[in-house]
Motif scaffolding. Structure first.
Motif: not given
Length: 229
Positions: A117-141
């Protein structure tokens, strides 16, 4: 034919990198004018970020355990200072001219599942910071399907072939089947899909490329250090 993406963790080689449509680079190795050189030639540049491991000096967010393969310290992903550190790195990469970000070390469900859950929150925070930049995740299944709402693409690292202590080899049949099941799930999502495999012979390379294409993934084959361009 040029690969659709290049993962290169060295420095320089701008002329060679300019031949790819998309490249993943270590931000600390490239100056803004070098990123601009690539962008002027139509290359989409993605800055590397690690989200659950830290190669830096001792810090309050680090766990005592280290990654046995690479030596970096595992972190408490939800630690406020780690979150601020990573979001700051994302901000710096975007300010340097990168078109987007490559998010690595997302497999915390295998090491510290309580951090998912913390990692999802961190990804969301990065998304908010970088939007609309392209984001590519390695695995994260372990974060699917929620992760698909936050990123534009997923890399299935070591989908068919891997590096070992003795060189490079295909995965055993049971692992290949497990990976195939995950790939089927990924196909249901509206994402760019890549396989990043490791091989050093034409036969193993061909196996990885053909198998990735069977599951709708564009395939890149490299070495353990991601030093090929």
């Amino acid at each position: 034919m040029t690969d659709p993406i290049c993962f290169y963790y060295g420095n320089g080689k701008l002329t060679e990198l300019a031949g790819y449509p998309r490249v993943v680079l270590q931000p600390e190795f490239y100056k803004p004018e070098e990123i601009a050189f690539l962008k002027e030639r139509g290359v989409q540049t993605l800055g590397y970020l690690t989200l659950s491991e830290d190669q830096g000096p001792p810090a309050v967010w680090q766990r005592a355990e280290k990654n046995p393969d690479w030596g970096g310290s595992f972190v408490h992903v939800g630690h406020p200072e780690w979150v601020a550190h990573v979001v700051g790195q994302a901000r710096d990469a975007m300010a340097a001219g990168f078109d987007g970000l490559f998010l690595d070390t997302l497999n915390v469900e295998l090491t510290y599942p309580e951090d998912v859950p913390h990692l999802l929150t961190l990804v969301a925070a990065i998304r908010a910071e970088a939007k609309p930049a392209y984001m590519l995740a390695n695995r994260g299944f372990g974060m699917l399907p929620r992760l698909a709402e936050l990123v534009d693409g997923v890399v299935f690292e070591s989908f068919s072939a891997r590096w070992t202590d003795d060189g490079y080899a295909p995965w055993p049949a049971d692992v290949l089947e497990f990976h195939a099941q995950i790939a089927e799930q990924l196909l249901q999502l509206q994402l760019d899909l890549y396989a990043l495999d490791y091989a050093d012979t034409p036969g193993l390379t061909d196996f990885a490329v053909r198998r990735a294409h069977q599951f709708g993934m564009q395939c890149v084959v490299s070495d353990r250090a991601l030093s090929r361009v």
